[in-house]
Enzyme design. Structure first.
Site, PDB file in Angstrom:
ATOM      1  CG  ASP A 150      43.932  43.740  40.297  1.00  0.00           C
ATOM      2  OD1 ASP A 150      43.201  42.892  39.765  1.00  0.00           O
ATOM      3  OD2 ASP A 150      45.165  43.616  40.421  1.00  0.00           O
ATOM      4  NE  ARG A 151      37.721  47.451  47.521  1.00  0.00           N
ATOM      5  CZ  ARG A 151      37.053  47.046  48.599  1.00  0.00           C
ATOM      6  NH1 ARG A 151      37.048  45.764  48.930  1.00  0.00           N
ATOM      7  NH2 ARG A 151      36.385  47.911  49.338  1.00  0.00           N
TER       8      ARG A 151
END
Length: 233
Positions: free
Chosen positions: A60-61
């Site tokens: 995930d970012r």
């Protein structure tokens, strides 16, 4: 335009694979949904190494830590097969709300955006707990746990959804986390980072067969929170 990230810290490299310590906030690859940045791990590492790179998995970012790339299409395919077949060991560290049990298993199916239900399994164990004099609710103190998470499936936002499911959401997680906690950390400490770190990856090298183990140091946000909570690194 986002702030420039000149290079990524390399954790492991040979002629077939390279692993980096991805910082919080960095997307793995370009997407039309990310209009607020022109920085992506794939492009940064490509320019850093001067060759094409292939991300064999995703983070995930807002998740920091071990991110693995292949350096050719064949190795990329072999590594993706290992991930899909559950042959890659992955452990994450997260700081969550409340006192978690000493250990546990979360066997809770998750729904994809297209409505498909997928089996999802995460094991966890508690590494440390703390109670600090922060009032985020009606209580004068707040409790937090440092947990080690070991997923055996790789569903979208699996760890975030699983910890929220057992009522111990990861601090800084939006939208699955606790709004009160997230608001408190932002207002008190100026922190909007999600406290989830990809700590360790282990696998058999797809070409040589030799066991490979890769560890990533804590991000600055995680390290600062460790100090704040007197967690032992």
């Amino acid at each position: 335009m986002s702030e420039s990230i000149p290079t990524l810290p390399i954790l492991y490299q040979d002629e077939y694979l390279v692993a980096v310590n991805k910082p919080h906030g960095l997307l793995v690859h370009r997407t039309s949904l990310a209009v607020d940045t022109d920085q992506f791990a794939v492009q940064i590492l490509r320019d850093q190494l001067g060759q094409r790179v292939y991300p064999v998995h995703r983070l995930d970012r807002k998740t920091a830590g071990v991110l693995l790339f292949a350096l050719n299409e064949e190795v990329n395919s072999l590594m993706q097969q290992q991930f899909q077949n559950g042959q890659v060991e992955k452990t994450y560290h997260a700081i969550v709300r409340g006192f978690t049990p000493d250990s546990g298993e979360i066997d809770y199916p998750l729904k994809r955006d297209d409505g498909v239900i997928q089996e999802a399994f995460t094991a966890f164990r508690t590494l440390q707990r703390t109670e600090v004099p922060f009032q985020t609710t009606n209580h004068p103190t707040s409790r937090y746990s440092l947990v080690e998470l070991t997923p055996t499936t790789g569903r979208m936002h699996q760890l975030r959804k699983h910890m929220a499911h057992i009522m111990h959401p990861i601090i800084g997680d939006r939208p699955h986390g606790c709004n009160k906690q997230n608001r408190f950390f932002k207002e008190r400490f100026g922190m909007e980072t999600m406290l989830l770190h990809a700590h360790f990856v282990a696998f058999a090298h797809p070409v040589t067969g030799i066991p490979v183990q890769i560890y990533a140091d804590l991000s600055p946000a995680m390290r600062n929170t460790f100090e704040l909570f007197d967690f032992i690194v």
